[in-house]
Design an enzyme around this catalytic site. Structure first.
Site, short mmCIF file in Angstrom:
data_model
loop_
_atom_site.label_atom_id
_atom_site.label_comp_id
_atom_site.label_asym_id
_atom_site.label_seq_id
_atom_site.Cartn_x
_atom_site.Cartn_y
_atom_site.Cartn_z
CE LYS A 16 -3.70 -2.47 2.18
NZ LYS A 16 -4.17 -3.06 3.43
CD GLN A 55 -3.74 -4.99 6.30
OE1 GLN A 55 -3.76 -3.96 5.63
NE2 GLN A 55 -4.09 -6.15 5.79
CG ASP A 79 -10.50 -1.48 4.35
OD1 ASP A 79 -10.09 -1.95 3.27
OD2 ASP A 79 -9.90 -1.61 5.43
N1 GUN Z 1 -6.82 -7.78 5.45
C1 GUN Z 1 -7.03 -8.57 4.36
N2 GUN Z 1 -7.73 -7.90 3.42
C2 GUN Z 1 -7.99 -6.68 3.92
C3 GUN Z 1 -8.64 -5.53 3.41
O1 GUN Z 1 -9.18 -5.51 2.30
N3 GUN Z 1 -8.67 -4.45 4.23
C4 GUN Z 1 -8.11 -4.46 5.46
N4 GUN Z 1 -8.22 -3.35 6.20
N5 GUN Z 1 -7.48 -5.49 5.97
C5 GUN Z 1 -7.41 -6.59 5.20
#
Ligand code: GUN
Length: 290
Positions: free
Chosen positions: A54, A98, A121
């Site tokens: 990211k 996350q 998200d």
């Molecule tokens: N962990 C695995 N996939 C995701 C996601 O799409 N967003 C977040 N925040 N954590 C994750």
């Protein structure tokens, strides 16, 4: 006949190029760059890789990346306080916590604490509601990426039969909802579904998001169907999807590989959502408490 590969890496790159060009215009005109805050609690190796990817994507498109790395033992109250600070920071447009979180922290409590306007998200109940109502809001990144991948690879969606394997809040349910809004006829399948192969074999579009390595085999796929593999399964032979790639590519018309299919799209859509939140397109403030 071999399926055409759906190149998620290339599609994601063109989305990121579009975002980069838009941000360059904003900053050239004296505007502040959009900013994304990522919060990571603990040291889960997979999460650390996601966070690194990211950060790289943010730098590539011109989004300011801010990271909050908290200890594994962090309590819920401390995390909620960090989110409150980010909610109130006018220089932060998007907030991503996350997942998964350590077990002493309630995931719903955390997700509901994020200002829905910064919820890149798309997991806050307000954004879930807006998705179901098909009203403007922030859409979850992986489902939005799947839809974009289908559209940009030229698929006609109206009236198509879709089978979504998996009913998670992060992928299965929102993907089914987005495709319903595209006028697909959608069936959501899960571990208790009876006669699963009968359903998958009648699907024009098959979305595999169940987290079982190479679960979807050639005999489950309609000839010439579009197959999107959302799986990321770490196995002794490396990372594999939910689809038996070698077998299914002989039957399907289109197939997204793992890696290089949905994965890069998720990050591209996170960049898209951050720019959208910056521009205020995720709509009206909700309540007054954030
Ligand atoms: N962990 C695995 N996939 C995701 C996601 O799409 N967003 C977040 N925040 N954590 C994750």
């Amino acid at each position: 006949m071999n399926a055409k590969l759906i190149d998620g890496k290339a599609v994601a790159q063109s989305i990121k190029d579009e975002i980069k060009a838009e941000i360059e215009k904003i900053t050239a005109g004296g505007g502040r760059a959009p900013a994304l805050a990522v919060v990571l609690v603990g040291h889960d190796p997979a999460s650390q890789i996601y966070v690194k990817n990211k950060r790289k994507a943010c730098h590539a498109v011109g989004i300011t990346s801010v990271e909050h790395l908290l200890d594994e033992s962090t309590g819920e109250k401390t995390l909620l306080d960090v989110i409150t600070i980010l909610n109130n920071d006018d220089d932060i447009d998007g907030i991503l916590v996350q997942l998964p979180l350590p077990k002493q922290i309630s995931e719903p409590a955390v997700l509901e604490h994020i200002n829905p306007l910064k919820d890149v998200d798309g997991f806050h109940p307000v954004n879930v509601g807006r998705l179901v109502a098909n009203s403007p809001g922030l859409r979850p990144c992986t489902p939005a990426g799947i839809l974009e991948l289908l559209k940009r690879s030229g698929q006609d969606l109206v009236g198509k039969k879709v089978a979504v394997l998996g009913r998670s809040n992060i992928v299965g349910k929102p993907t089914a909802t987005l495709l319903l809004h595209e006028s697909c006829t959608v069936t959501i399948c899960h571990s208790k579904t009876r006669h699963l192969a009968d359903i998958t074999r009648s699907a024009d579009i098959l979305i595999a998001a169940i987290g079982r390595p190479e679960f979807v085999t050639a005999d489950m796929v309609k000839p010439s169907a579009v197959v999107i593999d959302v799986g990321v399964n770490r196995t002794p032979k490396g990372v594999v999807g939910d689809v038996d790639f070698e077998g299914v590519k002989k039957v399907a018309g289109y197939l997204s590989p793992v890696p290089g299919g949905v994965g890069p799209m998720t990050i591209a859509m996170l960049m898209y959502n951050t720019l959208k939140a910056y521009k205020g397109l995720s709509r009206r403030p909700v309540g007054g408490g954030h």
